[in-house]
Design an enzyme around this catalytic site. Structure first.
Site, PDB file in Angstrom:
ATOM      1  N   HIS A 179      35.166  46.670  46.263  1.00  0.00           N
ATOM      2  CA  HIS A 179      35.540  45.309  46.019  1.00  0.00           C
ATOM      3  C   HIS A 179      35.641  44.481  47.302  1.00  0.00           C
ATOM      4  CE1 HIS A 179      37.865  41.692  44.662  1.00  0.00           C
ATOM      5  NE2 HIS A 179      38.955  41.848  46.186  1.00  0.00           N
TER       6      HIS A 179
HETATM    7  C1  HEM Z   1      40.064  42.112  53.196  1.00  0.00           C
HETATM    8  C2  HEM Z   1      40.245  42.553  51.195  1.00  0.00           C
HETATM    9  C3  HEM Z   1      39.889  41.749  50.401  1.00  0.00           C
HETATM   10  C4  HEM Z   1      39.354  40.513  50.475  1.00  0.00           C
HETATM   11  C5  HEM Z   1      38.172  40.377  52.041  1.00  0.00           C
HETATM   12  C6  HEM Z   1      38.822  40.286  49.439  1.00  0.00           C
HETATM   13  C7  HEM Z   1      38.231  39.409  48.896  1.00  0.00           C
HETATM   14  C8  HEM Z   1      37.809  38.793  47.773  1.00  0.00           C
HETATM   15  C9  HEM Z   1      37.058  37.603  46.825  1.00  0.00           C
HETATM   16  C10 HEM Z   1      36.159  37.003  47.672  1.00  0.00           C
HETATM   17  C11 HEM Z   1      37.733  36.969  45.626  1.00  0.00           C
HETATM   18  C12 HEM Z   1      36.196  36.377  45.004  1.00  0.00           C
HETATM   19  C13 HEM Z   1      35.412  37.178  43.878  1.00  0.00           C
HETATM   20  C14 HEM Z   1      34.919  36.527  42.924  1.00  0.00           C
HETATM   21  O1  HEM Z   1      35.585  35.248  42.296  1.00  0.00           O
HETATM   22  O2  HEM Z   1      34.347  36.880  42.941  1.00  0.00           O
HETATM   23  C15 HEM Z   1      38.352  38.513  45.639  1.00  0.00           C
HETATM   24  C16 HEM Z   1      39.092  38.308  44.311  1.00  0.00           C
HETATM   25  C17 HEM Z   1      40.011  38.727  44.001  1.00  0.00           C
HETATM   26  N1  HEM Z   1      40.688  39.675  44.557  1.00  0.00           N
HETATM   27 FE1  HEM Z   1      40.289  40.439  46.303  1.00  0.00          FE
HETATM   28  N2  HEM Z   1      39.828  40.599  48.362  1.00  0.00           N
HETATM   29  C18 HEM Z   1      40.838  41.453  49.140  1.00  0.00           C
HETATM   30  C19 HEM Z   1      41.696  42.503  48.798  1.00  0.00           C
HETATM   31  C20 HEM Z   1      42.514  42.610  47.662  1.00  0.00           C
HETATM   32  C21 HEM Z   1      43.135  43.191  46.628  1.00  0.00           C
HETATM   33  C22 HEM Z   1      43.782  44.497  47.956  1.00  0.00           C
HETATM   34  C23 HEM Z   1      44.307  42.960  45.824  1.00  0.00           C
HETATM   35  C24 HEM Z   1      44.494  44.116  44.601  1.00  0.00           C
HETATM   36  C25 HEM Z   1      44.799  44.923  44.759  1.00  0.00           C
HETATM   37  C26 HEM Z   1      42.529  42.058  45.541  1.00  0.00           C
HETATM   38  C27 HEM Z   1      42.524  41.514  43.924  1.00  0.00           C
HETATM   39  C28 HEM Z   1      41.514  40.567  43.346  1.00  0.00           C
HETATM   40  C29 HEM Z   1      41.547  39.893  42.570  1.00  0.00           C
HETATM   41  C30 HEM Z   1      42.293  40.521  40.573  1.00  0.00           C
HETATM   42  C31 HEM Z   1      40.121  38.994  42.296  1.00  0.00           C
HETATM   43  C32 HEM Z   1      40.378  38.140  41.322  1.00  0.00           C
HETATM   44  C33 HEM Z   1      38.958  38.252  40.873  1.00  0.00           C
HETATM   45  C34 HEM Z   1      39.093  39.480  39.846  1.00  0.00           C
HETATM   46  O3  HEM Z   1      39.280  39.249  39.007  1.00  0.00           O
HETATM   47  O4  HEM Z   1      38.119  40.373  39.541  1.00  0.00           O
HETATM   48  N3  HEM Z   1      41.946  42.303  46.506  1.00  0.00           N
HETATM   49  N4  HEM Z   1      39.025  38.731  46.411  1.00  0.00           N
END
Ligand code: HEM
Length: 225
Positions: A182
């Protein structure tokens, strides 16, 4: 010419010209709460996983406190994710177009984006990672309760507890690998991180990476495909 792209459906705050809102402020706060808790739960869990990693317990005030805090940190992470889950699950449902995208995913890895079918708000890779989060967190929650001393562990026979520990460890590995994919994808696709730091993306990022979503946002109706 760029468009302001502010259809009523998802826009909570005004955007600058050439930007499209991707996340509301509340969703971003929810996301960073989960991300922070993930690192706290992962590091405290690793400290308990193997003596070589026990030094991580220094971050949490020593072995005793790490043991006490880890289940609460994990529980807070899962509760935070429940809100995030109900915000985005519909947009992560996997359909026929996603299976087509997955069949072409080799081209994506070669950097040949032109060969990929047009995608909506999320591509199939993002969706699989999302479901990886959901399933691994659910398993971590259920199995964690089964050997949580001193509160619930006595409710389960020892063989069940042993199995729960195994499933807990495997689920943690799946979650950590999913988060690595991710974060890597968020950094690899330039212009993505601002979706979660500012809540907006550029018009050209959306057109290039999520053309069907771009059409939906700029024309104000779901794409017909
Ligand atoms: C430093 C750690 C993380 C970074 C840099 C990060 C970064 C991002 C970014 C840039 C997005 C937007 C992506 C898009 O809209 O195309 C996003 C969406 C999301 N992130 Fe993270 N994330 C991190 C950790 C996590 C963790 C630990 C979780 C859950 C266990 C998480 C769950 C999600 C979810 C559910 C979305 C909504 C998009 C989807 O459903 O795929 N993130 N994240």
């Amino acid at each position: 010419m760029t468009t302001t792209s502010t259809p009523a459906r998802t826009t909570a705050t005004a955007t600058h010209p050439g930007e499209i809102r991707r996340y509301k402020d509340g969703t971003r706060m929810n996301h960073w709460f989960v991300a922070l808790l993930f690192f706290a739960a992962a590091l405290s869990g690793l400290a308990l996983f193997h003596p070589v990693l026990f030094f991580f317990s220094n971050l949490f005030g020593g072995g005793q406190l790490t043991r006490i805090l880890h289940p609460f940190l994990g529980l807070a992470m899962v509760l935070g994710f429940v809100f995030l889950f109900f915000t985005v699950w519909r947009e992560n449902l996997i359909g026929r177009a996603d299976r087509e995208w997955l069949r072409h995913s080799g081209q994506m890895l070669k950097g040949n984006k032109g060969a990929m079918p047009a995608v909506g708000k999320y591509n199939a890779g993002q969706k699989l990672v999302f479901w990886g989060f959901a399933v691994s967190l659910l398993l971590l929650l259920v199995t964690g309760f089964m050997f949580w001393a001193p509160y619930f562990f006595h409710l389960f026979p020892v063989t069940v507890r042993r199995l729960a520990i195994l499933v807990h460890a495997v689920s943690a590995v799946v979650l950590v690998l999913s988060v690595i994919v991710h974060v890597y994808a968020a950094i690899w696709v330039k212009g993505t991180t601002r979706a979660m730091t500012r809540g907006t993306v550029t018009d050209s990022w959306a057109r290039h990476n999520h053309p069907l979503w771009h059409r939906e946002m700029t024309e104000g109706h779901p794409p017909r495909d």
